[in-house]
Design a protein around this motif. Structure first.
Motif, PDB file in Angstrom:
ATOM      1  N   GLU A 102      10.242 -80.072   8.153  1.00 19.14           N
ATOM      2  CA  GLU A 102      10.677 -80.398   9.520  1.00 19.14           C
ATOM      3  C   GLU A 102      10.966 -81.892   9.662  1.00 19.14           C
ATOM      4  O   GLU A 102      11.962 -82.289  10.264  1.00 19.14           O
ATOM      5  CB  GLU A 102       9.608 -79.995  10.541  1.00 19.14           C
ATOM      6  CG  GLU A 102       9.643 -78.513  10.881  1.00 19.14           C
ATOM      7  CD  GLU A 102       8.341 -78.040  11.508  1.00 19.14           C
ATOM      8  OE1 GLU A 102       7.676 -78.869  12.179  1.00 19.14           O
ATOM      9  OE2 GLU A 102       7.977 -76.867  11.295  1.00 19.14           O
ATOM     10  N   ALA A 103      10.062 -82.685   9.104  1.00 21.65           N
ATOM     11  CA  ALA A 103      10.249 -84.142   9.214  1.00 21.65           C
ATOM     12  C   ALA A 103      11.539 -84.557   8.512  1.00 21.65           C
ATOM     13  O   ALA A 103      12.320 -85.349   9.038  1.00 21.65           O
ATOM     14  CB  ALA A 103       9.047 -84.863   8.616  1.00 21.65           C
ATOM     15  N   CYS A 104      11.771 -83.999   7.323  1.00 20.56           N
ATOM     16  CA  CYS A 104      12.989 -84.344   6.579  1.00 20.56           C
ATOM     17  C   CYS A 104      14.221 -83.884   7.360  1.00 20.56           C
ATOM     18  O   CYS A 104      15.211 -84.616   7.457  1.00 20.56           O
ATOM     19  CB  CYS A 104      12.993 -83.670   5.201  1.00 20.56           C
ATOM     20  SG  CYS A 104      11.752 -84.347   4.099  1.00 20.56           S
ATOM     21  N   ASN A 105      14.130 -82.672   7.888  1.00 19.57           N
ATOM     22  CA  ASN A 105      15.259 -82.139   8.649  1.00 19.57           C
ATOM     23  C   ASN A 105      15.621 -83.051   9.804  1.00 19.57           C
ATOM     24  O   ASN A 105      16.797 -83.296  10.073  1.00 19.57           O
ATOM     25  CB  ASN A 105      14.913 -80.742   9.187  1.00 19.57           C
ATOM     26  CG  ASN A 105      15.480 -79.668   8.266  1.00 19.57           C
ATOM     27  OD1 ASN A 105      16.536 -79.862   7.654  1.00 19.57           O
ATOM     28  ND2 ASN A 105      14.773 -78.557   8.150  1.00 19.57           N
ATOM     29  N   GLU A 106      14.589 -83.552  10.468  1.00 17.90           N
ATOM     30  CA  GLU A 106      14.853 -84.408  11.613  1.00 17.90           C
ATOM     31  C   GLU A 106      15.656 -85.645  11.198  1.00 17.90           C
ATOM     32  O   GLU A 106      16.547 -86.087  11.903  1.00 17.90           O
ATOM     33  CB  GLU A 106      13.528 -84.825  12.264  1.00 17.90           C
ATOM     34  CG  GLU A 106      13.535 -84.640  13.780  1.00 17.90           C
ATOM     35  CD  GLU A 106      12.196 -84.950  14.409  1.00 17.90           C
ATOM     36  OE1 GLU A 106      12.121 -85.922  15.175  1.00 17.90           O
ATOM     37  OE2 GLU A 106      11.210 -84.225  14.104  1.00 17.90           O
ATOM     38  N   ILE A 107      15.298 -86.190  10.041  1.00 18.85           N
ATOM     39  CA  ILE A 107      16.026 -87.369   9.565  1.00 18.85           C
ATOM     40  C   ILE A 107      17.423 -86.975   9.106  1.00 18.85           C
ATOM     41  O   ILE A 107      18.423 -87.601   9.462  1.00 18.85           O
ATOM     42  CB  ILE A 107      15.261 -88.046   8.399  1.00 18.85           C
ATOM     43  CG1 ILE A 107      13.876 -88.465   8.859  1.00 18.85           C
ATOM     44  CG2 ILE A 107      16.054 -89.234   7.868  1.00 18.85           C
ATOM     45  CD1 ILE A 107      12.955 -88.896   7.731  1.00 18.85           C
ATOM     46  N   MET A 108      17.496 -85.870   8.299  1.00 17.25           N
ATOM     47  CA  MET A 108      18.781 -85.480   7.698  1.00 17.25           C
ATOM     48  C   MET A 108      19.759 -85.030   8.774  1.00 17.25           C
ATOM     49  O   MET A 108      20.967 -85.214   8.629  1.00 17.25           O
ATOM     50  CB  MET A 108      18.544 -84.376   6.661  1.00 17.25           C
ATOM     51  CG  MET A 108      17.830 -84.906   5.413  1.00 17.25           C
ATOM     52  SD  MET A 108      16.887 -83.647   4.500  1.00 17.25           S
ATOM     53  CE  MET A 108      18.183 -82.621   3.866  1.00 17.25           C
ATOM     54  N   ASN A 109      19.215 -84.466   9.843  1.00 18.45           N
ATOM     55  CA  ASN A 109      20.099 -84.001  10.901  1.00 18.45           C
ATOM     56  C   ASN A 109      20.537 -85.134  11.826  1.00 18.45           C
ATOM     57  O   ASN A 109      21.479 -84.963  12.593  1.00 18.45           O
ATOM     58  CB  ASN A 109      19.430 -82.893  11.721  1.00 18.45           C
ATOM     59  CG  ASN A 109      19.198 -81.649  10.863  1.00 18.45           C
ATOM     60  OD1 ASN A 109      19.876 -81.468   9.838  1.00 18.45           O
ATOM     61  ND2 ASN A 109      18.254 -80.830  11.264  1.00 18.45           N
ATOM     62  N   SER A 110      19.813 -86.223  11.801  1.00 14.78           N
ATOM     63  CA  SER A 110      20.263 -87.363  12.600  1.00 14.78           C
ATOM     64  C   SER A 110      21.400 -88.030  11.839  1.00 14.78           C
ATOM     65  O   SER A 110      21.678 -87.694  10.693  1.00 14.78           O
ATOM     66  CB  SER A 110      19.127 -88.355  12.801  1.00 14.78           C
ATOM     67  OG  SER A 110      18.936 -89.096  11.610  1.00 14.78           O
ATOM     68  N   THR A 111      22.047 -88.981  12.444  1.00 17.12           N
ATOM     69  CA  THR A 111      23.097 -89.703  11.713  1.00 17.12           C
ATOM     70  C   THR A 111      22.593 -91.074  11.311  1.00 17.12           C
ATOM     71  O   THR A 111      23.363 -91.999  11.078  1.00 17.12           O
ATOM     72  CB  THR A 111      24.338 -89.861  12.610  1.00 17.12           C
ATOM     73  OG1 THR A 111      23.903 -90.463  13.842  1.00 17.12           O
ATOM     74  CG2 THR A 111      24.978 -88.529  12.886  1.00 17.12           C
ATOM     75  N   GLU A 112      21.275 -91.188  11.244  1.00 15.14           N
ATOM     76  CA  GLU A 112      20.682 -92.503  11.005  1.00 15.14           C
ATOM     77  C   GLU A 112      20.840 -92.962   9.558  1.00 15.14           C
ATOM     78  O   GLU A 112      20.962 -94.135   9.291  1.00 15.14           O
ATOM     79  CB  GLU A 112      19.178 -92.460  11.341  1.00 15.14           C
ATOM     80  CG  GLU A 112      18.887 -92.355  12.823  1.00 15.14           C
ATOM     81  CD  GLU A 112      19.105 -93.677  13.530  1.00 15.14           C
ATOM     82  OE1 GLU A 112      18.386 -94.648  13.214  1.00 15.14           O
ATOM     83  OE2 GLU A 112      20.014 -93.760  14.378  1.00 15.14           O
ATOM     84  N   CYS A 113      20.778 -92.015   8.638  1.00 15.33           N
ATOM     85  CA  CYS A 113      20.692 -92.411   7.223  1.00 15.33           C
ATOM     86  C   CYS A 113      21.817 -91.817   6.396  1.00 15.33           C
ATOM     87  O   CYS A 113      22.339 -90.747   6.701  1.00 15.33           O
ATOM     88  CB  CYS A 113      19.375 -91.948   6.621  1.00 15.33           C
ATOM     89  SG  CYS A 113      17.945 -92.695   7.392  1.00 15.33           S
TER      90      CYS A 113
END
Lengths: 1149, 561
Positions: free
Chosen positions: B243-254
């Motif tokens: 879930e934590a990874c998904n949150e990052i991967m789904n954002s456009t931050e990285c």
């Protein structure tokens, strides 16, 4: 008598110094005289009224002066020859009275404008001397007190080369000119001059010198006669401080008093770090250093010219309790010299010293280092560091620099360069010059001194040395019979220059040349020694010294002590008001100058590879310390009965201390030559500035009562209350009581009848409470009860320095002083006309509420505060014994002192931790005890290793074997508790034991000899683990001593096998802990005083030349010779100490 | 007595009394140049400065508190010219004190101190909660370091005093500690800004992305730790990680860093300055692959903090790669040693053959013959040695200066992608091609390696778990991950007792043979198997410092120590 002699006599009698004196001296003298004369510019009658029997001339002079306002000028010694006079005159003419007084004296007088000059009658034309007939004088010399005859007393005719010595019955016979003056002198007795009138038998009584029991001993806020002392107080003979080629007073005090231990940290000029300790440690906190009182107020011994010191008292027991909260480390009381109402005396002492350094490690050739490095790596299972070819290159000076066009990886430096001899000198020099003048009359006495000391350091070039200038004026002025003022003003400046980066310690400048590879060059080959090479830090020491800037510190101290004495205002009551400002200023400028380091690029052109001190930077520290001390003291003498006396002292003291420091630094200066804060290269990098202000204030009340009965029984009681801003409100004030008593048995009639040769036998006892408020230096620990936040490292967000703050320590909300209770018992003894004197003391000190930083579990997450939660006991003894006598012409003396103390932690509320290394506090053990493993030699075979308990998986033959004390087949520290500390055993402690000093000397016919041995009987120290064996880190190279390492064929070597990163052999163990017991010939002095009749021709009263040496010989139990037994525990790459050989001269005019 | 004597007495008495009365007030002296608790904790700036202190605990590339790359020395992929690591070879003894233990609890106290004093701070609420969020992140950081080393540890959630019984707290089950880490990180994720909304002047501060990334790291650690020790509740942690990874991967931050001038060298350039001549570090504006970095100063003139990793570690071999790691690198066809036709292990004839046809990251991680390096006599071509010297974070120009300012990446996006892939796989013992494509294959494609698919695994009889672990080890080597990975995978007992090997000896290229042992197939032995052990009953957890056991009777030692 020759005309020279008459000149001499005139000079003695005159205030107006001869023209040969320096103009400035003359001016001072004239100014002082005019000041005196002004005071007495009132008109007085020339008639006098005096009545009395056997009045001394001095008394009569005083009386006449009071009645007429006429002043007298005379030398005190002259009056000793005079006999008392009985007078009964009323309103008699002054001239007639004087004539009557001088009628039967060897003296005469002249009156010159209200000044009466007293002269010697022998002051007659030389033509008359020759005509004087010779007569035979027989005499008998006795002790004035015991009436025993004295053998070996020197009798000389004044001004002539005629003399003799008394025989075994104390008799002598001598042919002398008529009306001659005999000079009678005997070691330990006050010299006397006796006039002969015609021939016949004369009886001469000599009294024991005032170095005996009538001597005044300075104690807290006053002075009492030595005979009245009830405390354990040692006095230091000021001779121990004179004519020594030493930089400061602490240095000279080493070994001079039982129980006083002086230590230093290193030999760097101006940064030696001298410290003193009395009777060992009584606390884990602070320095345990004694309080130093100079002329009544707190001072610093290291900034006092040793030549200005008149007396030193060391208060060891509860006698120090009058100083309350600061006294638990004992007190050293120093009094500086003052003038006397005597003729002008001008003295000069000059010493030139050559100092040679010792203890510099001997380096090996680079290929030897290389071969040993290979062995150490092979033993560690690592590939070799150097190929045989590389080692061969090192041996051949032609291949010191290898540049392979085909294989640049072979490029490198293969020198054989021991930098120690290039950079360090074998010896250096120091000079000491002191000029002093004293004199005065009955109203005003002065002492003026000036001193200069300079010492160079070990480095052949670069900033390294110290200088000291000091000046002092001690002036006593009596305004009338009620008020007098004692003013003591001193100024001292020390200037120390040192390299811009640290000399000492790991990674310091000495480390670079002691431990780094000798295969590296200083300069880039082919640059004609103009461009430094960038190899590691190999060139750093050379470059830093030569081109790396400097650190220059100047310490100025201006000190004034003004004491207004009030007496005769109320009967038996004296008041003193003291004000002492002390201004210290410390300036330090550190300039790290950028130095380019060069290398060759691929095309073979030299280019700058990097810089030392990049960017360059300057740091300026400005520090001002202002201390005020105000004292109001009252003394009251009360004679209860003729044989009972009570002395009261009451006092108030206020002290305020302010430390104010500003440190500014600027990096990246646009100039590499002008280190100014103004020269910043970029506005984005502003200078950094910090300040620190520390203050504390003290208010104290104290009192003391001395009572004596028939000078046999003595009681002293003191009490002091101290309140200080350093403590939490509600805990600020504390009272410290003390009491002591003494009984001089020898004064009892029955005793004196039985043992008449005993001059003193006093039994003493004391008890008192003393405080330890010396929690660090004065400028530290002022606000420990307040929760403060510290600044942490800056963090570079966006390449900008972002400050940070954090809590580093818990506040100590109920901080109280440590109270040390001390009990002392002692005996003072003097025998055989005070020729043998001695004292012996036993003491116990208990610190029952010692502050400790508790050992708390690390989950606390912060340094715990200190709380009053431990106790420790210190106990010990000390004695000194001295003998002085004379065998025929040869006078000699010997003094010995020896003291020991032990200490133990007796209570410890916190968690006990025992760790490998130094342990501050373990219950049942001394403080600063060393725990480590018990070494059992080396493992000799692989079987040895497998048969023994597991130590380390690196362990192999040639490693140190540690004893498996608890038999668990594993060498470890258990869980570091008192009940389970594994295989750690107690290996001694770092406090010096059995400290001793022996001084002896003799004099004969103008020659004098003295020597001084000093040492320690037992002390354990650890050695710095990264330097005890080579290759603890790959770059740390071996020394010559390290070549005695273990191999199968050298099984009993000094050092274990070579092993890169071999920390398994550097654990704290009995193999390395050294017993630094030593005895050292601290000082030796041989002097010759030229005969007066020679020197007086050139107007010199006394001329003495001497040779002296410091640290000339040492015997020690330490086997690791690179370290000195005086080195601090666990020190690394210390600035070396030195031996001194010096010549000097004393001149008195 | 005469009249003037009375006057004197009155004068003295008056002066004395006045003097005594005037100095009593001086007994109150207060600090003038030091902050006190009483005067601090008022503004958000005060809070910011207190938080700045926490950053000094971030590990980095050098210095006493910075140990991260060197932690690979505890595994078998790295070794040091200075000798063996005692954790790696199993020879350490329980220490008296442990800097990690002490430092972590100091950091925890500093965080707790901020929480307790924040109440008096007045100002912008968003700023206050941001700093509280940072403090929560750091407390989680410290506890994670404690748990991965020691397992169960005392859980301290307030500032202790000397009379606190919590000083003698016993160890708390790691599950409880991990839960408190999750709670702290969720607070941080909720209250810290996004990477993209952090102003340039604040670059380097904690972001919500960093909190999520750390959460994925913690959860993956705990999930796999439990899974390979037959504990059933591992899936909860793995789900948290995903879930934590998904949150990052789904954002456009990285996004993974691509080097514009030469995308093929992106992996090498990632560990270099953005511009070597100006020593400019990458920031979020120029590199979206960095989630959290330990920052250093700018240059020698603005030397706020620095390290010397490049010379002593990279060039001189303070840390270097072992053959054990070299053998992990795939060939360019995506196949490993023994499977790939490019495999040259058996017939290496020169150092160059080792690098031929390999995963390009090999050449971007290690120095090859002829690469330019710094030396004491200037820049020279690299001569191969028995060790594989590394290029990561090694700045050639800084060799002589021994002072480097290159930032160290503590969390980067590639790790998040690897965490995602591994957590996904371990949750179900399967990972879909879609999940592979949005994680591992992004990393592989950056270095032009063929994608990993289930079909590729099957057709080449490979093992998905092995390949995922290989990818993680290769991508993150010398960044301090591998030792901890070996612990959580429970593979340390198999891997660490193996000998540590270096290169083969090629006389034509290397300096003459030093005194060193070789295996039968010609590899140099840096440490023989006989000197290496791993006690699986003991070595998966660190020994508590014995001093702490002595101080606190309620603490128990880990088994076997």
């Amino acid at each position: 008598m020759s005309s020279n002699a008459s000149n001499q006599a005139w000079k003695q009698l005159s205030f107006i110094a001869p023209c040969k004196l320096m103009p400035v001296m003359k001016l001072t003298a004239v100014l002082l005289i005019s000041a005196v004369v002004n005071v007495h510019a009132t008109a007085y009658a020339q008639k006098v009224t005096i009545k009395g029997k056997d009045i001394s001339l001095e008394k009569i002079f005083e009386n006449i002066k009071e009645q007429t306002g006429f002043s007298f000028i005379y030398a005190k010694e002259q009056l000793r020859e005079a006999s008392p006079v009985s007078l009964d005159v009323k309103n008699e003419d002054l001239n007639r009275v004087l004539k009557e007084c001088f009628a039967h004296q060897p003296l005469t007088f002249t009156i010159n404008d209200k000044i009466i000059v007293v002269k010697h009658k022998l002051f007659v034309p030389s033509s008359q001397v020759a005509r004087l007939p010779y007569v035979v004088v027989d005499g008998l010399v006795k002790d004035s007190a015991t009436k025993q005859t004295l053998a070996g007393v020197t009798i000389k005719v004044k001004g002539r080369d005629i003399g003799t010595v008394t025989d075994a019955q104390g008799k002598f016979s001598l042919e002398v000119p008529e009306n001659a003056v005999l000079e009678v002198s005997y070691l330990g007795y006050t010299s006397k001059q006796v006039s002969t009138v015609g021939n016949g038998v004369i009886n001469i009584l000599l009294s024991a010198a005032t170095t005996g029991l009538d001597q005044l001993v300075v104690v807290g806020y006053g002075a009492i006669k030595k005979v009245d002392l009830t405390g354990a107080i040692s006095t230091v003979d000021k001779k121990m401080l004179e004519n020594r080629p030493v930089s400061n007073a602490l240095n000279a005090l080493q070994g001079t008093a039982p129980g006083l231990v002086i230590t230093r940290n290193n030999g760097q000029p101006g940064k030696e770090g001298w410290s003193a300790n009395i009777r060992g440690y009584s606390s884990l906190n602070g320095t345990n250093s004694p309080l130093v009182i100079i002329d009544g107020v707190e001072g610093d011994l290291s900034s006092l010219n040793p030549d200005d010191i008149a007396s030193i008292s060391v208060l060891k027991d509860a006698a120090a309790a009058i100083y309350g909260a600061k006294s638990s480390g004992g007190v050293i009381i120093v009094t500086t010299k003052k003038g006397s109402s005597n003729r002008i005396k001008l003295s000069y002492t000059g010493i030139y010293s050559s100092n040679s350094f010792y203890g510099i490690p001997q380096r090996l050739h680079s290929w030897q280092e290389g071969m040993m490095a290979n062995i150490s790596r092979e033993n560690a299972g690592l590939p070799d560091a150097y190929t045989q070819q590389q080692l061969n290159w090192m041996k051949n000076p032609d291949s010191s620099f290898i540049q392979h066009a085909q294989d640049p990886s072979q490029n490198g430096y293969y020198y054989d360069l021991d930098q120690t001899s290039l950079i360090l000198r074998k010896s250096t020099s120091s000079e000491n010059h002191n000029l002093s003048m004293s004199g005065g009359n009955n109203e005003t006495q002065y002492f003026v001194s000036m001193g200069y000391y300079t010492e160079d350091g070990i480095f052949k070039f670069g900033p390294d040395g110290t200088k000291r200038y000091n000046a002092r004026l001690n002036l006593t002025t009596r305004f009338n019979n009620i008020f007098s003022l004692d003013s003591r003003i001193s100024f001292i400046q020390s200037e120390t220059k040192s390299p811009s980066s640290d000399v000492d310690g790991d990674y310091g400048l000495l480390y670079n040349i002691y431990q780094l590879r000798t295969m590296w060059p200083i300069f880039l080959p082919g640059s004609d020694d103009t461009k430094y090479s960038p190899t590691g830090t190999g060139a750093k020491t050379y470059a830093t010294l030569k081109d790396g800037g400097y650190d220059k510190s100047i310490k100025n101290e201006l000190n004034g002590i003004f004491t207004l004495n009030v007496e005769h205002l109320l009967p038996s009551l004296k008041f003193r008001a003291v004000y002492s400002p002390r201004l210290q200023q410390y300036n330090d400028d550190n300039f790290a100058r950028t130095i380019p380091l060069w290398t060759y690029d691929n095309a073979g052109n030299s280019e700058i590879a990097k810089y030392y001190n990049e960017p360059n930077n300057v740091t300026k520290t400005r520090q001002t310390v202002l201390a005020h001390d105000v004292q109001l003291l009252a003394d009251y003498d009360w004679s209860v009965a003729t044989d009972q006396h009570i002395h009261f002292l009451g006092g108030f003291e206020y002290q305020f201390y302010k430390y104010d420091q500003v440190v500014a630094s600027q990096a990246n200066l646009i100039s590499n030559e002008t280190p100014s804060l103004n020269l910043q290269a970029s506005a984005t990098i502003p200078p950094t500035v910090q300040d620190d202000i520390q203050t504390n204030a003290w208010i104290s009340y104290f009192g003391r009562i001395n009572y004596d009965f028939k000078e046999k029984y003595f009681i002293e009681a003191t009490i002091r209350n101290d309140a200080s801003s350093k403590l939490a409100p509600g805990h600020r004030s504390q009272t410290f009581p003390a009491i002591s008593a003494g009984w001089d048995m020898s004064k009892e009639v029955w005793f004196n009848n039985a043992l008449p040769f005993v001059n003193e036998l006093k039994i003493r006892g004391s008890w008192g409470e003393q405080g330890n408020a010396q929690l660090g230096e004065n400028y530290q620990n002022n606000y420990n009860y307040i929760a403060v936040l510290k600044q942490g490292d800056a963090y570079p967000f966006n390449n900008v320095s972002n400050p940070s703050v954090y809590q580093s320590e818990l506040p100590s909300t109920s901080l109280g002083w440590e109270t040390v209770k001390q009990t002392d018992g002692g005996i003072d003894i003097a025998l055989y006309n005070n020729r043998l004197v001695g004292s012996l003391d036993f003491f116990v000190r208990n610190n029952n509420n010692m502050l400790i930083a508790l050992n708390e579990p690390s989950v606390l997450g912060v340094t715990p505060s200190t709380t009053n939660a431990a106790s420790m006991r210190t106990w010990g003894w000390g004695f000194n014994i001295g003998w002085r006598d004379k065998i025929k012409e040869v006078g000699y003396y010997i003094n010995c002192n020896l003291a020991d103390n032990k200490n133990k932690i007796t209570r410890y509320l916190g968690n006990v931790v025992i760790e490998e290394g130094l342990n501050q506090a373990v219950p049942g053990y001394s403080i600063n005890s060393i725990f480590g493993y018990s070494a059992q030699g080396y493992f000799q075979t692989e079987d040895d290793v497998t048969d023994h308990a597991f130590q380390d998986n690196r362990t192999g033959p040639g490693d140190i074997k540690y004893e498996d004390v608890n038999g668990d087949n594993r060498i470890n520290q258990g869980n570091n508790t008192l009940s389970n500390h594994g295989d750690l055993v107690y290996l001694g402690n770092v406090s010096p034991r059995y400290n001793f000093g022996i001084t002896m000397g003799l004099n004969w016919n103008g020659f004098d000899f003295s020597c001084f041995l000093q040492g320690t009987g037992k002390r354990s120290i650890m050695l710095y683990s990264k330097s005890i064996v080579p290759f603890v880190e790959s770059w740390r190279q071996p020394w010559k001593i390290n070549t005695d390492y273990w191999t199968p064929t050298n099984p009993a070597a000094r050092f274990p096998r070579l092993y890169q990163g071999g920390t398994q052999n550097t654990l704290v163990s009995s193999h390395w802990v050294q017993n630094s017991a030593y005895v050292r010939l601290k000082n030796l002095q041989i002097g010759y005083t030229f005969p007066v009749k020679l020197t007086e021709r050139i107007n010199v009263a006394k001329a003495r030349i001497f040779f002296t040496g410091e640290n000339l010989f040492t015997a020690t139990k330490m086997w690791y010779k690179y370290y000195d037994p005086e080195d601090p525990n666990n020190v690394s790459f210390n600035y070396p100490f030195y031996h001194s050989y010096a010549v000097g001269i004393n001149l008195d005019f | 007595m005469k009249i003037h004597q009375y006057l004197y007495i009155v004068g003295i008495a008056t002066a004395t009394t006045t003097g005594l009365m005037s100095c009593n007030k001086d007994l109150n002296q207060l600090p003038q140049t030091t902050l006190t608790d009483a005067s601090y904790w008022k503004s958000t700036n005060d809070l910011e400065l207190a938080c700045n202190y926490l950053y000094s605990y971030l590990p980095g590339l050098g210095g006493s508190t910075s140990i991260e790359p060197y932690e690979d020395l505890m595994s078998n992929i790295a070794f040091s010219i200075n000798g063996a690591d005692q954790v790696s070879n199993g020879s350490r003894l329980a220490p008296a004190t442990d800097d990690n233990w002490n430092g972590d609890y100091r950091l925890i106290r500093a965080c707790n101190n901020i929480f307790e004093h924040a109440g008096t701070v007045k100002g912008d609420t968003a700023a206050i909660v941001q700093y509280l969020g940072e403090s929560h992140f750091f407390r989680a950081w410290a506890y994670f370091d404690l748990v991965r080393r020691f397992g169960d540890v005392p859980l301290i959630a307030k500032t202790l005093t000397l009379s606190d019984t919590l000083l003698y707290s016993s160890r708390i089950n790691r599950e409880v500690v991990i839960d408190s880490i999750y709670a702290d990180l969720r607070y941080a994720a909720a209250h810290c800004p996004l990477l993209s909304s952090l102003p340039a002047a604040s670059y380097g501060r904690i972001t919500s992305i960093a909190a999520l990334a750390l959460e994925s790291r913690v959860a993956l650690f705990e999930g796999t730790w439990n899974k390979f020790r037959d504990q059933s509740d591992y899936s909860k942690h793995l789900q948290i990680a995903i879930e934590a990874c998904n949150e990052i991967m789904n954002s456009t931050e990285c996004s993974l860093f691509k080097y514009g001038k030469n995308p093929d060298s992106s992996y090498y350039q990632l560990f270099q300055y953005q511009d070597n001549s100006t020593q400019e570090n990458y920031t979020y504006a120029t590199n979206h692959g960095i989630i959290l970095a330990r920052l250093y100063g700018q240059n020698l003139s603005n030397n706020i903090s620095s390290h010397s990793f490049g010379r002593g570690s990279a060039t001189d071999g303070g840390i270097f790669g072992t053959r054990n790691l070299i053998d992990l690198y795939l060939y360019k066809d995506g196949l490993p040693n023994g499977k790939s036709p490019y495999d040259s292990t058996g017939d290496e004839t020169s150092t160059a053959t080792q690098f031929r046809n390999r995963d390009p990251r090999m050449g971007m991680t290690y120095l090859e013959k002829g690469d330019v390096i710094g030396s004491i006599t200037g820049n020279i071509p690299y001569t191969p040695r028995f060790q594989y010297n590394i290029r990561k974070y090694n700045i050639i120009a800084e060799f002589a200066k021994q002072t480097s300012f290159i930032n160290f990446m503590l969390i980067r996006y590639a790790e998040v992608l690897l965490n995602y892939a591994e957590a996904s796989y371990e949750l179900n013992d399967f990972i879909s091609d879609a999940d592979l494509n949005k994680s591992v294959n992004l990393i592989r494609s950056r270095v032009n390696m063929p994608p990993l698919t289930n079909e590729f695994i099957q057709s080449n009889q490979l093992d998905m778990r092995t390949e995922l672990r290989r990818e993680r080890t290769i991508e993150l080597c010398f960044e301090g991950f591998h030792y901890w990975d070996l612990l959580r995978w429970a593979t340390a007992a198999q891997v660490l007792p193996l000998p540590i090997l270096g290169s083969r000896y090629f006389p034509a290229e290397m300096l003459s043979a030093p005194n060193i042992q070789f295996t039968s197939d010609g590899f140099s032995i840096w440490e023989p198997a006989s000197k290496r052990t791993f006690n699986s009953q003991r070595d998966y957890l660190w020994p508590l410092p014995t001093r702490e056991l002595g101080l606190n009777k309620n603490l128990t030692q880990n088994p076997g120590w």
